[in-house]
Design an enzyme around this catalytic site. Structure first.
Site, PDB file in Angstrom:
ATOM      1  N   LYS A   9       0.823  -1.207   0.000  1.00 39.78           N
ATOM      2  CA  LYS A   9       0.000   0.000   0.000  1.00 39.78           C
ATOM      3  C   LYS A   9       0.867   1.272   0.000  1.00 39.78           C
ATOM      4  O   LYS A   9       2.078   1.190   0.255  1.00 39.78           O
ATOM      5  CB  LYS A   9      -0.927  -0.046   1.228  1.00 39.78           C
ATOM      6  CG  LYS A   9      -1.926  -1.216   1.194  1.00 39.78           C
ATOM      7  CD  LYS A   9      -2.863  -1.193   2.407  1.00 39.78           C
ATOM      8  CE  LYS A   9      -3.852  -2.354   2.364  1.00 39.78           C
ATOM      9  NZ  LYS A   9      -4.813  -2.296   3.500  1.00 39.78           N
ATOM     10  N   TYR A  49     -12.537  -2.786  -2.785  1.00 44.41           N
ATOM     11  CA  TYR A  49     -13.008  -2.739  -1.409  1.00 44.41           C
ATOM     12  C   TYR A  49     -14.529  -2.598  -1.324  1.00 44.41           C
ATOM     13  O   TYR A  49     -15.037  -2.089  -0.310  1.00 44.41           O
ATOM     14  CB  TYR A  49     -12.300  -1.619  -0.642  1.00 44.41           C
ATOM     15  CG  TYR A  49     -10.883  -1.978  -0.197  1.00 44.41           C
ATOM     16  CD1 TYR A  49     -10.583  -3.247   0.309  1.00 44.41           C
ATOM     17  CD2 TYR A  49      -9.862  -1.037  -0.241  1.00 44.41           C
ATOM     18  CE1 TYR A  49      -9.293  -3.569   0.719  1.00 44.41           C
ATOM     19  CE2 TYR A  49      -8.575  -1.357   0.177  1.00 44.41           C
ATOM     20  CZ  TYR A  49      -8.296  -2.626   0.663  1.00 44.41           C
ATOM     21  OH  TYR A  49      -7.027  -2.949   1.083  1.00 44.41           O
ATOM     22  N   ASN A 112      -2.067  -0.081   7.050  1.00 40.42           N
ATOM     23  CA  ASN A 112      -1.516  -1.343   7.540  1.00 40.42           C
ATOM     24  C   ASN A 112      -0.682  -2.064   6.484  1.00 40.42           C
ATOM     25  O   ASN A 112      -0.545  -3.278   6.500  1.00 40.42           O
ATOM     26  CB  ASN A 112      -2.639  -2.217   8.100  1.00 40.42           C
ATOM     27  CG  ASN A 112      -3.680  -2.548   7.055  1.00 40.42           C
ATOM     28  OD1 ASN A 112      -3.540  -2.158   5.888  1.00 40.42           O
ATOM     29  ND2 ASN A 112      -4.713  -3.275   7.428  1.00 40.42           N
ATOM     30  N   HIS A 115      -2.021  -5.453   1.385  1.00 37.16           N
ATOM     31  CA  HIS A 115      -3.249  -6.212   1.112  1.00 37.16           C
ATOM     32  C   HIS A 115      -2.850  -7.598   0.627  1.00 37.16           C
ATOM     33  O   HIS A 115      -1.913  -7.730  -0.164  1.00 37.16           O
ATOM     34  CB  HIS A 115      -4.090  -5.541   0.016  1.00 37.16           C
ATOM     35  CG  HIS A 115      -5.108  -6.486  -0.542  1.00 37.16           C
ATOM     36  ND1 HIS A 115      -6.292  -6.766   0.124  1.00 37.16           N
ATOM     37  CD2 HIS A 115      -5.107  -7.298  -1.640  1.00 37.16           C
ATOM     38  CE1 HIS A 115      -6.964  -7.682  -0.567  1.00 37.16           C
ATOM     39  NE2 HIS A 115      -6.264  -8.017  -1.629  1.00 37.16           N
ATOM     40  N   GLU A 126      -8.971 -10.829  -8.078  1.00 38.60           N
ATOM     41  CA  GLU A 126      -8.106  -9.662  -7.872  1.00 38.60           C
ATOM     42  C   GLU A 126      -6.967  -9.641  -8.903  1.00 38.60           C
ATOM     43  O   GLU A 126      -6.606  -8.580  -9.405  1.00 38.60           O
ATOM     44  CB  GLU A 126      -7.563  -9.668  -6.436  1.00 38.60           C
ATOM     45  CG  GLU A 126      -8.657  -9.322  -5.427  1.00 38.60           C
ATOM     46  CD  GLU A 126      -8.278  -9.518  -3.969  1.00 38.60           C
ATOM     47  OE1 GLU A 126      -7.165 -10.011  -3.675  1.00 38.60           O
ATOM     48  OE2 GLU A 126      -9.117  -9.177  -3.108  1.00 38.60           O
TER      49      GLU A 126
END
Ligand code: IDP
Ligand code: MG
Length: 132
Positions: A9, A49, A112, A115, A126
């Site tokens: 991320k 998401y 965080n 992913h 994905e």
């Protein structure tokens, strides 16, 4: 062998943790079979998401995920989906064990670092969504 999909991320890129995270993946005997640095469009993040779209902070997540470059990876290896997810640790850094990526480096539930796909069907979807 399984394939899983990983996003490093924007916070991982900003903090200079690309190498650290990829090294952990490689040390676990997983192969990186595809890798791309890119800045994500709002639309693709909203689709990725979609399961969170009713949460009050959905807009913040989209803002975060589009604020700078990310690294997209396909990772291949034995039980890769579960193993890479275990390596990432719990979503909330306070619940993520030390030794996991989030447990070792994250101090925010939203930011965080990584992913990882959570099941074979999501991994396949994905990979198609992000790599075509
Ligand atoms: P996961 O990334 O561990 O699979 P998900 O529940 O699928 O967790 O949530 C996707 C992402 O949305 C999380 O990684 C995190 O960046 C963000 N997120 C989830 N829950 C929260 C929250 O309660 N506060 C802020 N951000 C959250
Ligand atoms: Mg998830």
């Amino acid at each position: 062998m399984e394939q899983t999909f990983v996003i490093l991320k924007p916070d991982a890129v900003e903090r200079g943790l690309i190498g650290e995270i990829i090294a952990r993946i490689e040390r676990k005997n997983m192969q990186i079979t595809r890798m791309e640095m890119t800045t994500l469009e709002k639309e693709v993040v909203e689709e990725h998401y979609a399961h969170l779209k009713d949460l009050p902070f959905f807009g913040k997540i989209v803002e975060f995920m589009t604020r700078g470059p990310v690294v997209l990876l396909i990772v291949q290896g034995e039980a890769a989906i579960g193993e890479i997810r275990r390596m990432a640790g719990a979503t909330n850094f306070e619940e993520a064990d030390f030794g996991t990526i989030r447990g070792d480096f994250a101090t925010s539930v939203q930011e965080n670092l990584i992913h990882t796909s959570d099941a074979p069907e999501t991994a396949e979807g994905e990979i198609k969504r992000f790599f075509g």
